[in-house]
Scaffold this motif. Structure first.
Motif, PDB file in Angstrom:
ATOM      1  N   ILE A 179       0.833  -1.210   0.000  1.00  0.00           N
ATOM      2  CA  ILE A 179       0.000   0.000   0.000  1.00  0.00           C
ATOM      3  C   ILE A 179       0.861   1.252   0.000  1.00  0.00           C
ATOM      4  N   PHE A 180       1.900   1.264   0.826  1.00  0.00           N
ATOM      5  CA  PHE A 180       2.788   2.432   0.869  1.00  0.00           C
ATOM      6  C   PHE A 180       3.567   2.584  -0.432  1.00  0.00           C
ATOM      7  N   ALA A 181       3.971   1.479  -1.017  1.00  0.00           N
ATOM      8  CA  ALA A 181       4.664   1.539  -2.310  1.00  0.00           C
ATOM      9  C   ALA A 181       3.742   2.096  -3.388  1.00  0.00           C
ATOM     10  N   ASN A 182       2.498   1.661  -3.381  1.00  0.00           N
ATOM     11  CA  ASN A 182       1.532   2.167  -4.357  1.00  0.00           C
ATOM     12  C   ASN A 182       1.268   3.655  -4.163  1.00  0.00           C
ATOM     13  N   MET A 183       1.211   4.097  -2.914  1.00  0.00           N
ATOM     14  CA  MET A 183       1.068   5.530  -2.642  1.00  0.00           C
ATOM     15  C   MET A 183       2.204   6.303  -3.290  1.00  0.00           C
ATOM     16  N   GLU A 184       3.415   5.860  -3.038  1.00  0.00           N
ATOM     17  CA  GLU A 184       4.586   6.566  -3.579  1.00  0.00           C
ATOM     18  C   GLU A 184       4.570   6.574  -5.095  1.00  0.00           C
ATOM     19  N   ASN A 185       4.233   5.441  -5.701  1.00  0.00           N
ATOM     20  CA  ASN A 185       4.232   5.335  -7.160  1.00  0.00           C
ATOM     21  C   ASN A 185       3.154   6.185  -7.814  1.00  0.00           C
ATOM     22  N   ASN A 186       2.113   6.552  -7.047  1.00  0.00           N
ATOM     23  CA  ASN A 186       1.027   7.359  -7.589  1.00  0.00           C
ATOM     24  C   ASN A 186       1.036   8.798  -7.081  1.00  0.00           C
ATOM     25  N   GLY A 187       2.138   9.195  -6.458  1.00  0.00           N
ATOM     26  CA  GLY A 187       2.288  10.589  -6.037  1.00  0.00           C
ATOM     27  C   GLY A 187       1.454  10.973  -4.838  1.00  0.00           C
ATOM     28  N   VAL A 188       1.064   9.982  -4.003  1.00  0.00           N
ATOM     29  CA  VAL A 188       0.277  10.253  -2.798  1.00  0.00           C
ATOM     30  C   VAL A 188       1.238  10.318  -1.617  1.00  0.00           C
ATOM     31  N   GLY A 189       1.503  11.529  -1.137  1.00  0.00           N
ATOM     32  CA  GLY A 189       2.550  11.721  -0.147  1.00  0.00           C
ATOM     33  C   GLY A 189       2.106  11.639   1.287  1.00  0.00           C
ATOM     34  N   LEU A 190       0.824  11.885   1.553  1.00  0.00           N
ATOM     35  CA  LEU A 190       0.297  11.876   2.915  1.00  0.00           C
ATOM     36  C   LEU A 190      -1.080  11.230   2.936  1.00  0.00           C
ATOM     37  N   ALA A 191      -1.446  10.696   4.106  1.00  0.00           N
ATOM     38  CA  ALA A 191      -2.788  10.162   4.299  1.00  0.00           C
ATOM     39  C   ALA A 191      -3.190  10.352   5.756  1.00  0.00           C
ATOM     40  N   LEU A 192      -4.473  10.600   5.948  1.00  0.00           N
ATOM     41  CA  LEU A 192      -5.036  10.744   7.287  1.00  0.00           C
ATOM     42  C   LEU A 192      -5.808   9.468   7.623  1.00  0.00           C
ATOM     43  N   CYS A 193      -5.306   8.734   8.634  1.00  0.00           N
ATOM     44  CA  CYS A 193      -5.933   7.491   9.074  1.00  0.00           C
ATOM     45  C   CYS A 193      -6.947   7.831  10.157  1.00  0.00           C
ATOM     46  N   VAL A 194      -8.202   7.577   9.863  1.00  0.00           N
ATOM     47  CA  VAL A 194      -9.302   8.093  10.671  1.00  0.00           C
ATOM     48  C   VAL A 194      -9.826   7.042  11.634  1.00  0.00           C
ATOM     49  N   SER A 195      -9.995   7.449  12.891  1.00  0.00           N
ATOM     50  CA  SER A 195     -10.511   6.580  13.939  1.00  0.00           C
ATOM     51  C   SER A 195     -12.029   6.452  13.849  1.00  0.00           C
ATOM     52  N   VAL A 196     -12.536   5.247  14.161  1.00  0.00           N
ATOM     53  CA  VAL A 196     -13.992   5.030  14.187  1.00  0.00           C
ATOM     54  C   VAL A 196     -14.491   4.546  15.545  1.00  0.00           C
ATOM     55  N   ASN A 197     -13.572   4.212  16.461  1.00  0.00           N
ATOM     56  CA  ASN A 197     -13.956   3.852  17.823  1.00  0.00           C
ATOM     57  C   ASN A 197     -12.767   4.053  18.755  1.00  0.00           C
ATOM     58  N   LEU A 198     -13.009   4.004  20.055  1.00  0.00           N
ATOM     59  CA  LEU A 198     -11.948   4.216  21.025  1.00  0.00           C
ATOM     60  C   LEU A 198     -11.079   2.972  21.191  1.00  0.00           C
ATOM     61  N   SER A 199     -11.673   1.795  21.054  1.00  0.00           N
ATOM     62  CA  SER A 199     -10.925   0.567  21.302  1.00  0.00           C
ATOM     63  C   SER A 199      -9.805   0.342  20.298  1.00  0.00           C
ATOM     64  N   ASP A 200      -9.956   0.839  19.080  1.00  0.00           N
ATOM     65  CA  ASP A 200      -8.924   0.659  18.056  1.00  0.00           C
ATOM     66  C   ASP A 200      -8.031   1.881  17.896  1.00  0.00           C
ATOM     67  N   PHE A 201      -8.209   2.880  18.761  1.00  0.00           N
ATOM     68  CA  PHE A 201      -7.405   4.094  18.614  1.00  0.00           C
ATOM     69  C   PHE A 201      -5.920   3.797  18.714  1.00  0.00           C
ATOM     70  N   HIS A 202      -5.547   2.847  19.582  1.00  0.00           N
ATOM     71  CA  HIS A 202      -4.121   2.530  19.740  1.00  0.00           C
ATOM     72  C   HIS A 202      -3.521   2.041  18.426  1.00  0.00           C
ATOM     73  N   ALA A 203      -4.300   1.307  17.636  1.00  0.00           N
ATOM     74  CA  ALA A 203      -3.810   0.814  16.349  1.00  0.00           C
ATOM     75  C   ALA A 203      -3.660   1.948  15.347  1.00  0.00           C
ATOM     76  N   VAL A 204      -4.610   2.883  15.375  1.00  0.00           N
ATOM     77  CA  VAL A 204      -4.544   4.040  14.472  1.00  0.00           C
ATOM     78  C   VAL A 204      -3.332   4.905  14.792  1.00  0.00           C
ATOM     79  N   ILE A 205      -3.148   5.211  16.073  1.00  0.00           N
ATOM     80  CA  ILE A 205      -2.045   6.098  16.439  1.00  0.00           C
ATOM     81  C   ILE A 205      -0.698   5.402  16.260  1.00  0.00           C
TER      82      ILE A 205
END
Length: 257
Positions: free
Chosen positions: A24-50
């Motif tokens: 996924i990160f390689a594909n981002m780089e190859n398509n000129g996508v330099g940043l992404a915002l990973c969005v939280s949907v619950n508190l229990s998975d926040f640790h994985a997002v951060i």
């Protein structure tokens, strides 16, 4: 130098994507996508997002509980502010109202939304707002709770031009997902064409809503390129101009340098 795209809304911690991050990160780089915002949907998975945002410099995070998540720990204002204090957390959300998936007495949903806006105001970070078949109540609560003081983004926008203009008047940006590439998405295409360029963002909402020509497949941040190309086509501007504008808008809204 090619302009850099930003995916303003994705869910890389979801299992469809988390197991394949190097590609996924390689594909981002190859398509000129330099940043992404990973969005939280619950508190229990926040640790994985951060954890993703801490580990990968091209990622940022948000903290919030999605309106569709009924049987989740309720986010208090204090807990949201605590999580938002992390330097890689740049937004509060995803929050809002959804009257499509859930029915009945949804006052709990509206109160949850109010808590997110109150937390955003306390920590001074913008909101990521989801609204589906609930535009009137969404805008009303935004106005009542003073969401204009922090602003934010109406993510994966599917509402009318009038709703977009009311949100923009409150200091919000309008983000377009792969839906804008769908042939029958006439209303979304109209909004993408008409709103001010300095209020436009692009996103994938991956792993969902893959744009044409990948519709029906697992979405990923690299595909935001196709969203941007369609918005540029609709507006009659170059891909580079659209890319530069949406990246500038993202940096301004989320105070990213």
């Amino acid at each position: 130098m090619q302009a850099m795209l930003v995916d303003s809304h994705c869910h890389l911690n979801f299992p469809e994507l988390a197991s394949n991050l190097p590609e996924i990160f390689a594909n981002m780089e190859n398509n000129g996508v330099g940043l992404a915002l990973c969005v939280s949907v619950n508190l229990s998975d926040f640790h994985a997002v951060i954890s993703l945002a801490e580990t990968h410099p091209q990622l940022y995070a948000s903290t919030g509980v999605h309106p569709d998540y009924e049987d989740e720990e309720e986010p208090t204002v204090e807990k949201l502010v605590e999580f938002a204090n992390h330097p890689k957390v740049i937004a509060i959300g995803e929050t809002g109202l959804d009257y499509f998936r859930l029915k009945g007495d949804l006052e709990w949903q509206r109160e949850r939304f109010r808590n997110h806006i109150r937390a955003a105001r306390l920590c001074g970070k913008p909101l990521i707002i989801h609204t589906r078949e609930a535009a009137a109540d969404t805008l009303r609560i935004m106005e009542e709770e003073g969401a204009a003081s922090v602003g934010g983004v109406m993510h994966c926008f599917t509402e009318s031009l009038e709703v977009a203009e009311r949100a923009i008047a409150l200091g919000f940006y309008i983000s377009f997902s792969g839906i804008v590439t769908f042939k029958k998405a006439i209303q979304v295409k109209e909004v993408a064409k008409e709103i001010p360029l300095d209020r436009v963002l692009v996103e994938t909402d991956s792993p969902y809503l893959a744009p044409a020509p990948f519709r029906g497949k697992t979405n990923q941040p690299a595909y935001v390129k196709h969203v941007a190309e369609e918005v540029a086509r609709l507006r009659g501007i170059s891909n580079e101009e659209l890319t530069e504008a949406t990246t500038r808008n993202f940096m301004r809204l989320f105070k990213v340098k």
